[in-house]
Enzyme design. Structure first.
Site, PDB file in Angstrom:
ATOM      1  CD  GLU A 169      43.464  39.366  52.705  1.00  0.00           C
ATOM      2  OE1 GLU A 169      43.248  38.291  53.312  1.00  0.00           O
ATOM      3  OE2 GLU A 169      42.542  40.023  52.181  1.00  0.00           O
ATOM      4  CD  GLU A 224      41.266  39.820  47.963  1.00  0.00           C
ATOM      5  OE1 GLU A 224      42.448  39.469  47.722  1.00  0.00           O
ATOM      6  OE2 GLU A 224      40.536  39.250  48.779  1.00  0.00           O
TER       7      GLU A 224
END
Length: 816
Positions: free
Chosen positions: A412, A488
């Site tokens: 991220e 994820e």
């Protein structure tokens, strides 16, 4: 006088000859201080903060977590675990050199948290910035004959982590003495280049340091003691880089189901005299990812069933331990997982060795941030100077592990929207390919539109996306490679044994008790229930697998209770912090584990005061249908709804109503059951409608017994091995007391010691290292550690009143 390791002292005192072979020692016995004034003896690996106490003042952060969609800063009291890991620490090792008969002394730290600076006899030998990475120093020039002192300074800055990082030298330290000529172990690279008709082609590269004469280099491959392949080359003085190609007949391939390992032995010889040697274990396997066949292991297509795991080991903290890692891996394999993502940092060498031998694929990750900080003093302050060094160490240290199937360069990363981010991605990916051209590179992206617009996503070998399954269809249309990975997924939250009424499906909301319902109804604002990911993997051919967040709860990041005190650990895990399975564990098991049937019933059936009220009943099973009975009365037969489709088809996030409907594809649910004490029983039927299995839960009576169950009956008398004992409070018939929160006390005698205790309650402030703790919903786990002598280890557990007691005996034995 501080004691030194026996083996190291023996070698240095009695080796009255020039070192002709590498001699490696693990440095375990150190002294530790927080202020360089007051010292204590410790065993490495060591986490100085795990004993606590828990306190919200430790690393109290006033931040807005942008990854959670926050725009206004608020107090985050348990974000990094609420343990005293902040500040400086010192470690000292006394090393006596009787005769300086070596050319090199390679000191290797597998990880030290954080910013380690190493001194030898008062002079700086070297330093490293990243606490998660391994690094090596040749300290031979600084060693002297006689007494030597190794000193390590660590500094953990506040607001440098989004989770509990641990503190101290939390991974092993090894010292290797070598002669002038030696094989650099990080230069060795063994990989499978082809598999054809049971024959495997292996290529082995390595570098020889300090060769001053003609010699012969030999590479041999053994299966146990059986020699399977070998090759030799004549080499000349000062020749350094060598490459061998060997053919292995009747190759046994490495897979998670058959994790076969071969031994490779490399030797440099001058006639019969061995100048240098090196040995390693590796597996024979190939990896490929294509649009047509997705992810392929040894040419066979499979979708990755992965879990994300943080590095802490619950009540042991960050200090790495073999038995604890084995327990984690086996728990995940029993659930049906075949892969681990080392979120969000470099793994330990020990963890990778165990994944090799036990059969667990790995995404080895590197960073949680690059230039742009997610927390004030995070890795962003080191990125420019250290990122390429860290990538090199990660890959060279771990590339011989067959378990590692891909590398990850980030999680991220905020720069994913920019040209700069795309360029960094290309640079880091190219650097990895330089050291390992055999594995693909990925990273987890949480801003799909921005990453696709900038090209950040398209440049990766494997485009990985975090959450937002409803965007998969739009994402894949912009990916020329034709596949994507759920890097994820899920972020479903729950507390073990907690059930709340009425059922509320939807985005989780903080409650007054600091707990989340274990009916598995709640997800985070950015995520979804497991069913959405199951459907994406089953229904969309372009998906190559997923890594759920997370396999096991971890210290820190207590979403949705970031602003609630006390709450200091996560709710995301399929298992709680003690390693006890939550109900959600069995939902995953019912889909992923193809080797064994699953039949799990929830909730418990002890609801004093709810007589005549609604208590829904769920069943997680791999069987297609089942019938529920309450005290012998049928509540109806339910069948899974295979016609339900998910977010990848609708293109929008699921509403609570849609999520509830989609759950019917994988869960059997009786939503209108009325509670009456007694027994609930579920009877499962196979595809042909035949009765296949049944399971019952009964209303519990008064507390009467303690049930003690150990994960192992025998452990090694090595001073390090562990036994995990699950303690449950039951009635006289063995039924769990589901609301029990009594404090228990633990007494250990014999050849072991009390190590830790954990009950899985994210709101508990009781110390892990004190021999007492309250039960959480009827259960907790006690960890025992062996001593160096063999014998019986006796654990006696009593309740606070002293009227209920039970004892278990674990054998501790010497092993070769």
């Amino acid at each position: 006088m501080f004691k030194k390791p026996f083996l190291l002292t023996f070698f240095l005192c009695f080796a009255h000859f020039v070192v002709a072979q590498n001699k490696e020692f693990e440095l375990k016995n150190w002294k530790f201080s927080r202020d360089k004034k007051h010292w204590q003896e410790v065993i490495i690996p060591h986490d100085w903060a795990i004993a606590g106490p828990f306190d919200k003042k430790w690393d109290l952060q006033m931040v807005a977590i942008s990854q959670n969609g926050e725009t206004q800063a608020t107090e985050k009291s348990g974000r990094s675990g609420a343990l005293p890991w902040i500040g400086e620490g010192w470690y000292e090792y006394a090393l006596e050199v009787k005769q300086k008969n070596f050319a090199h002394a390679i000191l290797c730290f597998d990880g030290a948290m954080s910013e380690p600076i190493v001194y030898v006899n008062g002079k700086e030998a070297g330093r490293w910035a990243y606490g998660y990475n391994a690094f090596r120093l040749d300290i031979a020039p600084l060693l002297r004959q006689g007494a030597n002192t190794l000193l390590v300074h660590l500094n953990n800055r506040e607001e440098s982590s989004r989770w509990y990082p641990g503190a101290g030298i939390y991974r092993p330290v090894k010292l290797t003495f070598t002669p002038q000529t030696y094989i650099d172990d990080w230069s060795v690279f063994a990989r499978t280049t082809a598999i054809h008709q049971q024959k495997a082609t292996l290529m082995v590269d390595f570098s020889v340091v300090g060769l001053s004469k003609r010699a012969t280099a030999t590479v041999e491959i053994f299966d146990g003691k059986k020699l399977c392949a070998q090759d030799s080359q004549a080499i000349v003085a000062h020749q350094k880089d060598l490459q061998f190609t060997l053919t292995l007949p009747n190759a046994q391939l490495w897979t998670p189901e058959t994790p076969h390992l071969y031994n490779i032995r490399i030797r440099i010889k001058d006639g019969k005299h061995i100048l240098a040697s090196h040995q390693l274990k590796t597996g024979v396997r190939t990896i490929n990812v294509t649009k047509e066949k997705g992810f392929q292991l040894n040419g066979q297509m499979r979708k990755i069933q992965g879990v994300c795991l943080h590095h802490d080991l619950g009540p042991l903290g960050a200090a790495v331990n073999k038995a604890a890692l084995i327990r984690q891996i086996k728990l995940m394999k029993e659930m049906g997982a075949d892969a681990i993502r080392t979120a969000h940092n470099m793994p330990s060498q020990l963890q990778m060795e165990l994944c090799d031998s036990l059969g667990m694929m790995v995404m080895a990750e590197s960073f949680d941030m690059w230039h742009y900080p997610k927390c004030k003093n995070g890795y962003a302050i080191f990125f420019d100077e250290w990122a390429e060094k860290d990538i090199e160490n990660l890959v060279r240290n771990h590339r011989n592990h067959p378990s590692i199937i891909m590398w990850s360069i980030g999680n991220e990363i905020p720069e994913q929207w920019s040209d700069e981010g795309r360029e960094i991605s290309e640079r880091l990916q190219s650097l990895i390919h330089q050291f390992d051209p055999t594995r693909p590179v990925t990273q987890g992206k949480d801003r799909a539109e921005e990453a696709l617009k900038s090209g950040f996503a398209q440049v990766m070998d494997v485009p990985g996306f975090n959450y937002r399954v409803y965007k998969y269809g739009r994402n894949i249309a912009q990916l020329p490679k034709g596949f994507l990975l759920g890097a994820e997924t899920a972020s479903t939250v729950s507390s073990r044994g907690v059930y709340k009424f009425p059922l509320k499906w939807g985005v989780v909301e903080a409650d007054q008790d600091g707990q989340v319902s274990s009916y598995d109804l709640n997800w985070c604002s950015w995520s979804n229930l497991p069913e959405e990911d199951f459907m994406a993997m089953e229904d969309e051919p372009y998906t190559i697998g997923q890594f759920i967040w997370t396999g096991i709860d971890y210290l820190g990041e207590p979403t949705p209770y970031d602003e609630y005190w006390p709450s200091r650990s996560s709710y995301f895990g399929a298992c709680d912090l003690a390693g006890l399975p939550k109900d959600r564990y069995y939902l995953y098991r019912s889909i992923w584990n193809k080797k064994a049937h699953t039949l799990h019933l929830l909730p418990h059936w002890t609801w004093n005061g709810r007589e005549g009220q609604n208590v829904p009943v769920f069943c997680y099973t791999d069987y297609p249908e089942a019938e529920l009975f309450v005290n012998g009365k049928s509540q109806g037969r339910r069948k899974k709804n295979s016609n339900v489709t998910g977010e990848t088809k609708t293109g929008h996030p699921a509403t609570p109503e849609e999520a509830q409907k989609r759950a019917e594809r994988y869960r059997l649910m009786w939503k209108d059951v009325v509670y009456e004490p007694g027994e609930i029983k579920v009877v499962a039927y196979d595809e042909k409608g035949n009765k296949a299995a049944e399971k019952s839960i009964r209303t519990a009576g008064s507390p009467a017994r303690l049930l003690l169950e150990s994960d192992r009956k025998t452990i090694s008398a090595d001073g390090n091995d562990l036994a995990y004992i699950t303690v449950s409070l039951t009635d006289d018939k063995g039924e769990l007391i589901p609301f029990a929160n009594e404090r228990l006390h633990f007494f250990v005698e014999g050849a072991g010691r009390f190590k830790a205790v954990c009950n899985g309650d994210a709101t508990s402030l009781e110390s892990f290292t004190e021999p007492r703790m309250q039960l959480f919903n009827g259960k907790l786990v006690v960890t025992l550690q062996s001593l160096s002598q063999a014998g019986d280890i006796r654990l006696r557990v009593t309740n606070e009143k002293g009227n209920i007691s039970e004892t278990i005996v674990i054998k501790s034995v010497k092993r070769n």
